[in-house]
Design an enzyme around this catalytic site. Structure first.
Site, mmCIF file in Angstrom:
data_model
loop_
_atom_site.group_PDB
_atom_site.id
_atom_site.type_symbol
_atom_site.label_atom_id
_atom_site.label_comp_id
_atom_site.label_asym_id
_atom_site.label_seq_id
_atom_site.Cartn_x
_atom_site.Cartn_y
_atom_site.Cartn_z
ATOM 1 N N LYS A 168 0.983 -1.250 -0.086
ATOM 2 C CA LYS A 168 -0.136 -0.131 -0.089
ATOM 3 C C LYS A 168 0.957 1.199 0.052
ATOM 4 C CE LYS A 168 -4.162 1.692 2.556
ATOM 5 N NZ LYS A 168 -5.061 1.207 3.826
ATOM 6 N N SER A 209 -9.892 1.507 2.567
ATOM 7 C CA SER A 209 -8.979 2.238 1.863
ATOM 8 C C SER A 209 -8.011 1.443 1.238
ATOM 9 C CB SER A 209 -8.111 3.347 2.908
ATOM 10 O OG SER A 209 -7.473 2.554 3.706
ATOM 11 N N SER A 253 -10.204 -1.285 6.749
ATOM 12 C CA SER A 253 -9.684 -0.969 5.488
ATOM 13 C C SER A 253 -8.837 -1.962 4.705
ATOM 14 C CB SER A 253 -8.510 0.231 5.663
ATOM 15 O OG SER A 253 -9.239 1.473 5.767
#
Ligand SMILES: [Mg+2]
Ligand SMILES: [Zn+2]
Lengths: 483, 95, 486
Positions: free
Chosen positions: C79, C154, C178
């Site tokens: 990420k 997310s 997330s």
């Protein structure tokens, strides 16, 4: 018009003498090139996390115990949120509602009297960086983060200080106490001690506090004293003129010797404190407190009192000897090793401090051991060397660290107490100085001093002065009766 | 409890965010809705409840006082929007 | 078998046995990225050159008989909020554009020590604030099962990359769901470890007391493999917990007989998609058939979780994000007239709407006069929520719930209504507030062939049991083997 009194509280920040910063491994060295003692943590780079320095915590607790504070069994860190370019994260890790140490007091001496000033709280926090202001209007300011994250101990006093002189005595006493503890250098010039003051005035006898003004930007103890005197006077005058005191922050300006309101608009102080989620709480248990308590040095004023009582020394001597913990330790080590206290005190306060000062050295690097002191004092008191030779031996010992006996032996510095030798020298001096001889005989008793001096000079100070004195007297009186 | 435009302006100032007139209006409405939703917490009696700041009971996590190498200055200063002579540069700060 | 279909465990074994090469695997992933990522939008940066040369080096090491490490030669995506020295890290925010990390996150160091190869960094909601990966400054990531829909968020990029077989595994971060919510929406496995299990050092903070890094993969075994590698104490993170190492992988495969699976009644009420409800019911039956006991439990404060979360998370975020001010790195508004102007315009221009909204909310709840009513209150309710789990775990070993109330929603559907978006995290948020671990595993599809996720929640540091149950369920089903058409 009523008589007004001042009420002063001091907020002192001292830099703790750790090797590394409070939350990272960067060195705390003073004066490094800008932005060279930095890392992701103290720069507050995204993703970095703080980890508490064990020694910083230990020093804080030590200070609390020394000041008689209550050490919180549960303490935590909080974030104080505000924007300033010297604050890399735009929050300062500090302590808010649960400081490490609560309460306590500092005993100070002021105009020969003792007074206890209450301590409100002692807490641990990180320092900010340094802004280097541009010299030209409108030019950028520079930011140096070397100091960011240096451990600071904030010590807040109760508003119990009643004059600028007392404030000075408080700062002196606090500095000495922290130096005794070895937790801070308290060097205001290097920024390792900073002081802000809260000042208000009120009619004498009034219980309620007046409107307080915060005074900042003082860079020496004398400046604090001057700024407070100015500010008290300013407030008194304002009241006398029927004005109201406004709560504000004022800056001390050293050149004009005045305080001025801060130029930048005071932000509404809304620091949005909340518990620092990246650090876990601190719990100081009883056992750790006891371990630290056992390692505590005697407080400076207590030590002064004891030294006076135990060694029957004059107040003046003791004040000098306790002005540094190392000096007092050194003195007591000499006494423990067998030195006579007053003689040791004289030697340390005289020759020792003089030489240290001359060479800009500290006791730490001094080559003279307490054993040397004992030995040299014994040599002088036994008459093996004269006082004058003593000074010479001391100076050499200071340079070389050699034993005094060895210096005396190899330099042939032993006192001359040989009767025949001294007789011969006295005769020579009497023969050469007829004027002084006449003076003495005509009743000027003082003239003998000159003659003794001549013998001492001839022996480079090694002659036993008492013997010389007696021999000369006898010779001069005998000769006169002969006549 | 409704959030006013003044509240939004005060908070924006604290957070150092410049908001357009449109954003102020939008945030006033949206934050009011969110805060009204959050107000449901008031239904709960938490008189005798301790707050949780850390979910695990960790205590006294510390590191020894040891110096570690610092980072190379150029590697961080090169990231700065403005820097010179070893310093980060910011618009003049007036005290 | 197509190389891009391999799980981490399979790939590592084939590379070790030299039945395939790291180079071929990495090449296959890069080709796949080239083929589909224009559509999926999982990656914001692909490390093609370095990944290939690292793969080459891994193959050489194995050829020379070097001891093969657990992830030798296996590509992993990360990420865009994890620091890797020399690589940009931006949290998909304009304000961090141009920031190159000068240090490396602990999890990345550990992945590399295990032999893994970073293949690229993945898209996310700006500063991890969102549930749809629609707030990224780089644009959308799309759900590989239906590109008109969001992947969740997310960690939408990390999850979509694994679902679309652009990488066998990835790392994400989970503050309120997330990892788990997008894993559910994209039909892969994703774990949020116990708070303190994985070091946060080098993870760009959103809400420090809630954030955890976790693995995303196509099998529970892979999740266990990755967690073993990235987990464990780190002296650089004060909130990381010192515990003896555990062998998660070898404890997989055990029976789940006599294990009690708790079903909280509060999670099966309002607004839930009936198809989701049905899929969870069926999953519970499956586990029951394998010998587990299903018990009713209660998490009575569930309805307060979202409110509690949005106070605590935004408060911490408002402070964590204060540092993006144009002084040291990232974006600075051009030609500031003074310091205040620089701060205010930098933030105004650098942050997107959702980030500003949350900074505003977080600043508000901490501001003078509101702290007690909002922040302190939320911390107290957090205590109650935590206690809910402690009480429930007296009656069961693992809790089962849906991971998301609905399957993937349409792009743009919830953007206009922040509160509706926040409510899509309703099933995942309590877990972060309580600090317990939870995993989402695929458990079915809607009639529109959109994946549905089963969330299993464990006790603090109960990852062993949690993974065992998840693995047992997975081995009875083949949902995880289904592939999106993209
Ligand atoms: Mg302070
Ligand atoms: Zn540092």
């Amino acid at each position: 018009m009523p008589d007004y009194e001042a009420v002063i509280g001091l907020e002192v920040h001292v830099q703790l003498k750790t090797r590394s910063k409070i939350f990272c491994g960067c060195p705390t060295t003073f004066g490094a090139e800008p932005n060279t003692s930095v890392c992701p943590v103290c720069l507050g780079l995204p993703g970095s996390l703080p980890v508490l320095n064990e020694t910083a915590l230990r020093y804080s607790i030590l200070t609390g115990i020394m000041l008689g504070s209550t050490i919180s069994s549960f303490s935590k860190f909080d974030r104080k949120n505000y924007f300033y370019p010297d604050l890399p994260k735009n929050y300062q890790i500090s302590q808010y509602d649960l400081p490490l140490c609560v309460g306590g007091e500092l005993e100070i001496e002021f105009e020969g009297k003792r007074k206890r000033i209450g301590i409100t709280r002692v807490h641990l926090e990180e320092d900010a960086g340094k802004l280097v202001h541009a010299e030209v209007e409108g030019e950028d300011s520079g930011v140096d983060f070397n100091r960011t994250g240096v451990p600071l101990l904030e010590i807040v006093s109760e508003p119990e200080i009643s004059s600028p002189e007392e404030a000075f005595a408080y700062l002196k006493g606090l500095k000495l106490t922290l130096q005794y503890l070895g937790v801070s250098d308290c060097d205001m010039e290097k920024g390792s001690l900073r002081c802000d003051a809260n000042v208000s005035v009120r009619p004498r006898g009034e219980k309620l506090l007046g409107v307080k003004v915060e005074v900042k930007n003082m860079n020496s103890f004398r400046a604090v004293q001057k700024a407070l005197a100015y500010e008290i006077e300013r407030q008194n005058r304002a009241i006398a003129e029927g004005q109201r005191i406004v709560q504000e922050t004022r800056l001390w300006e050293a050149e004009s010797e005045m305080t001025h309101p801060m130029r930048s608009k005071e932000e509404a102080h809304d620091y949005r404190y909340f518990p620092e989620p990246d650090l876990v709480p601190v719990m100081v248990d009883h056992a750790l407190q006891e371990v630290l308590r056992a390692s505590l040095p005697e407080a400076p004023l207590k030590r002064r009192d004891r030294l006076v009582a135990q060694y029957a020394l004059p107040e003046y001597d003791v004040e000098v000897l306790t002005s540094e913990r190392e000096l007092a330790d050194y003195f007591e080590a000499c006494v423990t090793a067998g030195a006579e206290p007053k003689a040791a005190s004289n030697l340390i306060m005289g020759e020792m401090l003089r030489l240290l000062k001359e060479r800009a050295l500290t006791l730490e690097g001094c080559k003279i051991t307490p054993k040397h002191i004992v030995e040299i004092l014994a040599l002088v008191s036994s008459g093996a060397i004269t006082g004058t030779t003593g000074k010479e031996v001391f100076a050499e010992m200071f340079e070389t660290g050699k034993r005094p006996g060895e210096i005396v032996h190899s330099g042939g510095l032993a006192q001359i107490s040989d009767q025949a030798e001294l007789d011969r020298l006295a005769d020579e001096v009497i023969a050469k100085n007829t004027k002084s001889v006449e003076d003495y005989r005509s009743g000027k008793a003082k003239a003998i001093g000159f003659l003794v001096g001549q013998v001492m000079k001839a022996t480079k100070g090694k002659a036993n002065p008492q013997m010389v004195n007696e021999i000369l007297k006898k010779k001069l009186e005998k000769d006169s009766s002969k006549r | 409890m409704a959030i006013t435009r003044k509240d939004v302006e005060y908070v924006a100032r604290l957070a150092r965010i410049q908001l357009s007139e449109e954003e102020k209006e939008q945030f006033t409405a949206q934050l009011t809705r969110i805060v009204e939703y959050v107000a449901k917490l008031k239904e709960l009696d938490t008189e005798n409840v301790e707050p949780t700041a850390h979910v695990l009971p960790l205590r006294n996590v510390m590191r020894p006082d040891e110096v570690r190498p610092s980072i190379d200055r150029d590697s961080v200063l090169k990231l700065a929007p403005k820097a010179a002579e070893g310093f980060y540069k910011v618009p003049q700060v007036i005290e | 078998m197509d190389l891009i279909d391999l799980t981490v465990s399979e790939a590592a074994q084939l590379i070790r046995k030299r039945e395939t090469s790291s180079h071929d695997l990495v090449r296959a992933c890069l080709d796949r990225i080239r083929a589909v990522d224009a559509t999926v939008g999982a990656f914001v940066d692909v490390y093609e050159k370095d990944a290939l040369s690292e793969a080459h080096a891994a193959d050489n090491r194995i050829a020379e008989g070097g001891a093969a490490r657990a992830l030798e030669g296996v590509p992993v995506a990360v990420k865009d909020n994890l620091c890797v020295t020399g690589r940009p890290v931006t949290c998909s925010s304009k304000i961090l554009k141009g920031f190159i990390a000068p240090y490396t996150a602990t999890v990345i160091e550990r992945l590399r020590e295990a032999g893994a190869i970073l293949i690229g960094r993945t898209n996310m909601d700006e500063f991890a604030m969102g549930s749809s990966t629609e707030t990224s400054c780089y644009g959308l990531t799309r759900n590989p099962w239906d590109t008109g829909r969001v992947p969740g968020g997310s960690s939408g990029g990390s999850v979509a990359a694994v679902a679309a077989r652009e990488a066998p595994a990835s790392l994400g971060s989970d503050t309120g769901g997330s990892i788990r919510q997008p894993a559910a929406l994209c039909g892969v496995a994703g774990l949020k470890p116990t708070y303190g299990y994985v070091s946060r050092y080098g993870l760009v903070a959103f809400a420090s007391s809630l954030d955890q890094i976790g693995p995303i993969a196509r099998s529970v075994r892979d999740i266990a493999v990755l967690l073993e590698i990235i987990g464990g104490h780190d002296p650089r993170d004060s909130t990381s917990v010192k515990r003896p190492a555990e062998n998660l992988v070898s404890s997989l495969g055990g029976k789940i007989e006599n294990l009690r699976i708790g079903v909280p009644k509060e999670y099966f009420v309002e607004g839930m998609d009936p198809e989701v409800k049905e899929a969870i019911r069926a999953a519970l039956e499956k586990m029951q058939s394998a010998g587990a006991t299903i018990v009713d439990v209660s998490l009575p404060h569930t309805e307060y979780a979202v409110a509690t979360y949005y106070v605590i998370a935004t408060a911490e975020a408002s402070s964590n994000l204060a540092r993006y001010d144009g002084v040291q790195y990232g974006y600075r508004a051009p030609h500031p007239t003074d310091l205040l102007d620089m701060y205010q315009r930098t933030k105004s221009e650098g942050f997107g709407a959702e980030v500003k909204r949350r900074i505003m909310l977080g600043t508000y709840v901490l501001s003078s006069g509101y702290y007690d009513a909002y922040y302190l209150k939320a911390q107290k309710v957090r205590t109650l929520l935590k206690k809910d789990f402690e009480d429930a775990f007296k009656l069961c070993d693992v809790i089962a719930t849906p991971a998301s109330p609905t399957a993937a929603f349409k792009v743009g559907e919830k953007v206009a209504d922040p509160l509706q978006m926040y409510l899509s995290d309703i099933f995942t948020i309590s877990v972060n507030l309580a600090g317990v671990p939870a995993i989402s595993v695929p458990c079915g599809f809607t009639s529109n062939t959109l994946p549905i996720g089963l969330q299993l929640i464990g006790r603090h540091f109960g990852e062993g049991t949690l993974l065992k149950v998840a693995h047992a369920y997975e081995s009875m089903t083949d949902w995880h083997k289904k592939q999106p058409k993209v």
